[in-house]
Design an enzyme around this catalytic site. Sequence first.
Site, short mmCIF file in Angstrom:
data_model
loop_
_atom_site.label_atom_id
_atom_site.label_comp_id
_atom_site.label_asym_id
_atom_site.label_seq_id
_atom_site.Cartn_x
_atom_site.Cartn_y
_atom_site.Cartn_z
N TYR A 110 0.85 -1.20 0.00
CA TYR A 110 0.00 0.00 0.00
C TYR A 110 0.88 1.24 0.00
O TYR A 110 1.86 1.33 0.76
CB TYR A 110 -0.90 0.01 1.25
CG TYR A 110 -1.73 1.26 1.35
CD1 TYR A 110 -3.03 1.30 0.84
CD2 TYR A 110 -1.21 2.42 1.92
CE1 TYR A 110 -3.78 2.45 0.90
CE2 TYR A 110 -1.96 3.59 1.98
CZ TYR A 110 -3.24 3.60 1.46
OH TYR A 110 -4.00 4.75 1.51
N GLU A 196 -3.46 7.51 -4.31
CA GLU A 196 -3.40 6.25 -3.57
C GLU A 196 -3.18 5.10 -4.53
O GLU A 196 -3.92 4.95 -5.51
CB GLU A 196 -4.71 6.04 -2.79
CG GLU A 196 -4.69 4.79 -1.92
CD GLU A 196 -6.04 4.58 -1.23
OE1 GLU A 196 -7.06 4.43 -1.91
OE2 GLU A 196 -6.05 4.55 0.01
#
Length: 389
Positions: A110, A196
């Site tokens: 992530y 993101e």
Amino acid sequence: MNIHEYQAKQFLKRYGIAVPEGYPAFDIKEVEEILNKHFPDGKAVLKAQIHSGGRGKAGGVLLSQNKGDALKKAASLFGKTLVTKQTGPKGKLVRKIYLEKPSQIDREMYLSLLIDTNIAKHTFVACKAGGTSIEELAESDPDAIAKVAIEPAKGLTEEEINKIASALELNDTKQIGIILSGMYEMFLKEDCTLIEINPLALCSGQLIALDAKVTLDSDALFRHPENRELQDLEEEDPQELEASRYGMNYVSLDGDIGCICNGAGLGMSTMDTIFHYGGKPANFMDTGGTITIEKAYNAFAIVSRGENVRGVIVNIFGGIARTDLIAEGLVKAMDELDYRKPVVVRMEGNRADIAHETLKNARIPVIAAENCSDAVEKMLKELDKGERR
Ligand code: GDP
Ligand code: MN
């Protein structure tokens, strides 16, 4: 402003970040053309393009094995309503699909970049274990998530790159360095509010952005007229869009009391007061400074339209705004819409005496309130009565 994954990935690519080869499709015919031209063996990842994450777990990310399979899966996605953790129970209708070349994933990580408003700095958020369960991990093991802030005067330095590489357990800092620099440059140049990448996937030693979410600062769009065109009007709340066309800000919420206020501050305090007395706002409309009769009319029409709206509170402090015009628009709207649910109005300031007169003489009665608390208490009393009826 939100944009789709396929648009976000075009940005990433432009800033030197590796993404899978992919093509957006708006109907099944286009899917077939893309398959014939780019994925002749029919092996592809089919990804629903909606403004929401959590698609994987909701059945919005599918892998196809051959052309027939791909067409069948694409057909099942078009027109499907996906309910994800982020869409709410109503879900989101799939109108577009992104077809990508499948990747063999060795590890999912992530990585995101945002502004940490507490410290007023661009901050990278990184976690060595990414993918569809990142929210659960963030809750169960918050220490697994590294936050690395960037000193604005220095920009992104080797020190931060090393920190993030080690948080992601990557030995080689070259590839991740390119990704981090690309994200930082893109964030600044495009006026982003979020980039993101989840997952950032390790595929045979190569780092690839397998998913991307990018939000752009709407207030900075005047600097990027070309980015404004990326807005997908079909994904926006129709009421919010309509309000913005009249230069007003509308936010839809999940309670049952509609709110019309002038100014976000007055709107916030009205909602706080509603909560304080045990009520729940259904929405709020900030009409902004100058209000015409037409604007007030439309504010009421939009706010009162929601099925869950059981009554409307109007709380106006007229400074620049002329309360007499607002009252006129309001009365006109209630009259033409034949609105019979309770409407409580508190109006003070600029020409309030005329406004009160207009409200008093209205065909459909409104309930006058002295102040914000009084308005809320009167509304809740009306709603109680309705319940008992
Ligand atoms: P999200 O659920 O909306 O965040 O959608 P993602 O694009 O992140 O996809 C969800 C999951 O699908 C990812 O975490 C991957 O595990 C999987 N996935 C996406 N693309 C590929 C791919 O090319 N190959 C494989 N094997 N899995 C993929
Ligand atoms: Mn994802």
